[in-house]
Each structure stands twice: as C-alpha cells, then as structure tokens.
Design a protein around this motif. Structure first.
Motif, PDB file in Angstrom:
ATOM      1  N   ARG A 175       0.831  -1.210   0.000  1.00 30.91           N
ATOM      2  CA  ARG A 175       0.000   0.000   0.000  1.00 30.91           C
ATOM      3  C   ARG A 175       0.868   1.263   0.000  1.00 30.91           C
ATOM      4  O   ARG A 175       0.560   2.248  -0.656  1.00 30.91           O
ATOM      5  N   LYS A 176       1.952   1.201   0.759  1.00 30.63           N
ATOM      6  CA  LYS A 176       2.847   2.357   0.844  1.00 30.63           C
ATOM      7  C   LYS A 176       3.725   2.473  -0.397  1.00 30.63           C
ATOM      8  O   LYS A 176       4.010   3.582  -0.870  1.00 30.63           O
ATOM      9  N   TYR A 177       4.171   1.315  -0.919  1.00 30.80           N
ATOM     10  CA  TYR A 177       5.056   1.296  -2.093  1.00 30.80           C
ATOM     11  C   TYR A 177       4.364   0.476  -3.184  1.00 30.80           C
ATOM     12  O   TYR A 177       4.673  -0.698  -3.391  1.00 30.80           O
ATOM     13  N   GLU A 178       3.432   1.091  -3.872  1.00 26.68           N
ATOM     14  CA  GLU A 178       2.664   0.350  -4.883  1.00 26.68           C
ATOM     15  C   GLU A 178       3.552  -0.133  -6.023  1.00 26.68           C
ATOM     16  O   GLU A 178       3.346  -1.209  -6.575  1.00 26.68           O
ATOM     17  N   VAL A 179       4.553   0.659  -6.377  1.00 25.92           N
ATOM     18  CA  VAL A 179       5.521   0.266  -7.409  1.00 25.92           C
ATOM     19  C   VAL A 179       6.729  -0.353  -6.710  1.00 25.92           C
ATOM     20  O   VAL A 179       7.313   0.262  -5.808  1.00 25.92           O
ATOM     21  N   PHE A 180       7.094  -1.555  -7.116  1.00 22.10           N
ATOM     22  CA  PHE A 180       8.147  -2.295  -6.407  1.00 22.10           C
ATOM     23  C   PHE A 180       9.463  -1.525  -6.351  1.00 22.10           C
ATOM     24  O   PHE A 180      10.175  -1.566  -5.346  1.00 22.10           O
ATOM     25  N   GLY A 181       9.789  -0.810  -7.405  1.00 20.30           N
ATOM     26  CA  GLY A 181      11.055  -0.089  -7.453  1.00 20.30           C
ATOM     27  C   GLY A 181      11.177   1.009  -6.421  1.00 20.30           C
ATOM     28  O   GLY A 181      12.291   1.479  -6.142  1.00 20.30           O
ATOM     29  N   THR A 182      10.066   1.446  -5.828  1.00 15.27           N
ATOM     30  CA  THR A 182      10.121   2.475  -4.788  1.00 15.27           C
ATOM     31  C   THR A 182      10.321   1.884  -3.399  1.00 15.27           C
ATOM     32  O   THR A 182      10.555   2.635  -2.454  1.00 15.27           O
ATOM     33  N   TYR A 183      10.222   0.568  -3.277  1.00 16.28           N
ATOM     34  CA  TYR A 183      10.424  -0.109  -1.991  1.00 16.28           C
ATOM     35  C   TYR A 183      11.929  -0.212  -1.717  1.00 16.28           C
ATOM     36  O   TYR A 183      12.694  -0.613  -2.600  1.00 16.28           O
ATOM     37  N   PRO A 184      12.408   0.149  -0.521  1.00 13.63           N
ATOM     38  CA  PRO A 184      13.863   0.138  -0.265  1.00 13.63           C
ATOM     39  C   PRO A 184      14.529  -1.202  -0.531  1.00 13.63           C
ATOM     40  O   PRO A 184      15.677  -1.256  -0.974  1.00 13.63           O
ATOM     41  N   GLY A 185      13.824  -2.310  -0.283  1.00 17.07           N
ATOM     42  CA  GLY A 185      14.417  -3.618  -0.541  1.00 17.07           C
ATOM     43  C   GLY A 185      14.684  -3.866  -2.007  1.00 17.07           C
ATOM     44  O   GLY A 185      15.625  -4.598  -2.360  1.00 17.07           O
ATOM     45  N   SER A 186      13.892  -3.252  -2.889  1.00 17.26           N
ATOM     46  CA  SER A 186      14.102  -3.424  -4.324  1.00 17.26           C
ATOM     47  C   SER A 186      15.446  -2.843  -4.748  1.00 17.26           C
ATOM     48  O   SER A 186      16.213  -3.483  -5.484  1.00 17.26           O
ATOM     49  N   ALA A 187      15.738  -1.639  -4.296  1.00 17.64           N
ATOM     50  CA  ALA A 187      17.011  -0.999  -4.662  1.00 17.64           C
ATOM     51  C   ALA A 187      18.199  -1.804  -4.141  1.00 17.64           C
ATOM     52  O   ALA A 187      19.228  -1.931  -4.827  1.00 17.64           O
ATOM     53  N   LEU A 188      18.064  -2.369  -2.952  1.00 20.09           N
ATOM     54  CA  LEU A 188      19.152  -3.180  -2.412  1.00 20.09           C
ATOM     55  C   LEU A 188      19.397  -4.416  -3.267  1.00 20.09           C
ATOM     56  O   LEU A 188      20.540  -4.779  -3.556  1.00 20.09           O
ATOM     57  N   MET A 189      18.317  -5.084  -3.667  1.00 23.57           N
ATOM     58  CA  MET A 189      18.483  -6.280  -4.497  1.00 23.57           C
ATOM     59  C   MET A 189      19.098  -5.938  -5.845  1.00 23.57           C
ATOM     60  O   MET A 189      19.922  -6.694  -6.374  1.00 23.57           O
ATOM     61  N   GLU A 190      18.710  -4.790  -6.402  1.00 18.43           N
ATOM     62  CA  GLU A 190      19.324  -4.355  -7.661  1.00 18.43           C
ATOM     63  C   GLU A 190      20.832  -4.160  -7.479  1.00 18.43           C
ATOM     64  O   GLU A 190      21.639  -4.576  -8.327  1.00 18.43           O
ATOM     65  N   ALA A 191      21.223  -3.537  -6.374  1.00 18.03           N
ATOM     66  CA  ALA A 191      22.645  -3.279  -6.124  1.00 18.03           C
ATOM     67  C   ALA A 191      23.410  -4.579  -5.894  1.00 18.03           C
ATOM     68  O   ALA A 191      24.527  -4.751  -6.409  1.00 18.03           O
ATOM     69  N   PHE A 192      22.822  -5.488  -5.141  1.00 18.12           N
ATOM     70  CA  PHE A 192      23.485  -6.775  -4.895  1.00 18.12           C
ATOM     71  C   PHE A 192      23.613  -7.583  -6.187  1.00 18.12           C
ATOM     72  O   PHE A 192      24.652  -8.198  -6.443  1.00 18.12           O
ATOM     73  N   ARG A 193      22.559  -7.590  -7.002  1.00  9.71           N
ATOM     74  CA  ARG A 193      22.644  -8.320  -8.277  1.00  9.71           C
ATOM     75  C   ARG A 193      23.698  -7.709  -9.190  1.00  9.71           C
ATOM     76  O   ARG A 193      24.425  -8.433  -9.886  1.00  9.71           O
ATOM     77  N   ALA A 194      23.799  -6.376  -9.196  1.00  7.77           N
ATOM     78  CA  ALA A 194      24.827  -5.726 -10.016  1.00  7.77           C
ATOM     79  C   ALA A 194      26.222  -6.140  -9.553  1.00  7.77           C
ATOM     80  O   ALA A 194      27.118  -6.383 -10.369  1.00  7.77           O
ATOM     81  N   ALA A 195      26.399  -6.226  -8.227  1.00  5.39           N
ATOM     82  CA  ALA A 195      27.697  -6.661  -7.691  1.00  5.39           C
ATOM     83  C   ALA A 195      27.997  -8.096  -8.095  1.00  5.39           C
ATOM     84  O   ALA A 195      29.132  -8.427  -8.492  1.00  5.39           O
ATOM     85  N   ALA A 196      26.989  -8.967  -8.011  1.00  2.00           N
ATOM     86  CA  ALA A 196      27.191 -10.366  -8.391  1.00  2.00           C
ATOM     87  C   ALA A 196      27.467 -10.496  -9.880  1.00  2.00           C
ATOM     88  O   ALA A 196      28.336 -11.275 -10.305  1.00  2.00           O
ATOM     89  N   SER A 197      26.752  -9.726 -10.699  1.00  2.00           N
ATOM     90  CA  SER A 197      26.967  -9.770 -12.152  1.00  2.00           C
ATOM     91  C   SER A 197      28.372  -9.320 -12.502  1.00  2.00           C
ATOM     92  O   SER A 197      29.050  -9.929 -13.352  1.00  2.00           O
ATOM     93  N   GLU A 198      28.818  -8.260 -11.848  1.00  2.00           N
ATOM     94  CA  GLU A 198      30.156  -7.739 -12.113  1.00  2.00           C
ATOM     95  C   GLU A 198      31.220  -8.751 -11.720  1.00  2.00           C
ATOM     96  O   GLU A 198      32.197  -8.962 -12.449  1.00  2.00           O
TER      97      GLU A 198
END
Length: 220
Positions: A175-198
């Motif tokens: 309800r607070k973060y209707e779009v997943f990308g606005t949820y703080p956990g989403s940004a963290l997972m993106e950053a961790f995946r980028a680190a793993a990909s690199e």
C-alpha cells in the motif's frame, strides 16, 4: 517457550557463526555478553568470502552488555564480532543499532550478516544498508567485489533473500510502495545483483519483479 540451552552448546552455536580462526576472539566476546533468556534461534549456513562455511543464528536473545562493563576492553575485531552478533537480536532497534557499526567493514565475515538483514522487514534497516555500504553502487569498488563474491558463492541463500524481499513488500508494504522499485528492498536487491553480475562476469538471475512492477505483479 524454549528453555536456554546448556551454556557450552550456546557457545558452540555462536562460535560457529564466524570463521574458525576467530574462535578465541568470539569466546572473549561471549564472556562479556549477558546470559540469554532463550537459546539462539535456528541458524542459516552460508559460505563466507574466504571459502569457509559458517552457521549464523537467525536470532539471539541476550541483553546488550553494559558499556564499560568489561575489565579488559574489546579489541577492534572483538567489537566487530559483538556488533555482528547483536545484528541478529530479536529487537529490531538493537539489530539496527549494531548493523550501523558493521556496514562499512571490509571484513569478509561481516558480509552475510548485512545481506541477511537486507531480506528482513524493518524499513529503517533497509534504508540504513542502502546508505551504509558506501561502495555497493560503485562499479569496480572493493564493496562490490566483496558482496559480489559472497553472492556468487551463495546463490541459493541470495535467491531466498530476494524472495523474502518480495514477500515482505507484498504482505506489509504494497500500500505504501505500490511500485516495487520504490520499496527500499528493491534498490538493495538491484545493487546486490549488479555486484554479483560484475564479479561473475554474467548477468545475475533476477528473482524479484522488475522495478516498474506494481503490487499486482509477482516474481517472474
């Protein structure tokens, strides 16, 4: 309610959360920690960056040591161990307070404590991780290498972490973060995946919705 375990068993459980070379330092830390009212909750196993398997308790129930209560001050390494252990505390405010002491560490054995908290439900903790691991968003940084190598060594653990992020978003925060990308956990997972990909040299698989997904969308 689960009764406290035999002290020697509790010691074994908490020592096992760190590489064997740190056993003496961990025991020194345990000597200043108050006895717990409950035994540590079940542990999760991961392979730390230097290749050793550790088993970290999901929760501990010890009260925090009194400041200055030890006759011999803890060394810097011992202090980091203490903060790692209390980042597993049953009280979210205690977890956050001690997490903030470990995030900037370059010690490989600290990494799983941080990543596990990224898959939990306290928003303030998610925000703190996003701000507190300074090089995670910087390509080629030491933090990226450290976290990328850990994730590559522990793909199943990271996949569970991603699923937990999605589950908490969907259950408690959509309800607070209707779009997943606005949820703080989403940004963290993106950053961790980028680190793993690199680190791996390949695109790391995604087990969360894309950032543009709304609350009606689930993982791919």
């Amino acid at each position: 309610m689960q009764p406290p375990q035999d002290p020697s068993n509790v010691t074994h459980v908490l020592v096992a959360a760190f590489p064997a070379r740190l056993a003496g330092a961990v025991q020194s830390v345990l000597a200043v920690m108050p006895d717990a009212r409950l035994a540590p909750a079940e542990s999760f196993e991961v392979v730390e960056v230097q290749g050793e398997t550790v088993a970290i308790p999901y929760r501990i129930y010890n009260e925090e040591p009194e400041t200055g209560g030890s006759e011999r001050p803890l060394t810097e390494t011992q202090q980091m161990i203490l903060h790692c252990l209390y980042s597993r505390h049953s009280d979210g405010r205690v977890r956050q307070r001690h997490l903030e002491k470990i995030m900037a560490s370059s010690e490989p054995w600290v990494v799983p404590f941080v990543v596990q908290l990224a898959g939990e439900y306290v928003l303030e903790i998610l925000d703190a991780i996003g701000l507190g691991v300074p090089g995670l968003a910087a390509p080629g940084s030491a933090d990226r290498r450290l976290y990328g190598e850990f994730i590559e060594r522990n793909p199943d653990f990271f996949a569970r972490t991603e699923r937990r992020v999605v589950s908490y978003w969907s259950c408690y925060y959509r309800r607070k973060y209707e779009v997943f990308g606005t949820y703080p956990g989403s940004a963290l997972m993106e950053a961790f995946r980028a680190a793993a990909s690199e680190h791996a040299g390949v695109q790391w698989p995604r087990r969360t919705p894309p950032p543009s997904a709304t609350c009606s969308a689930g993982p791919p």
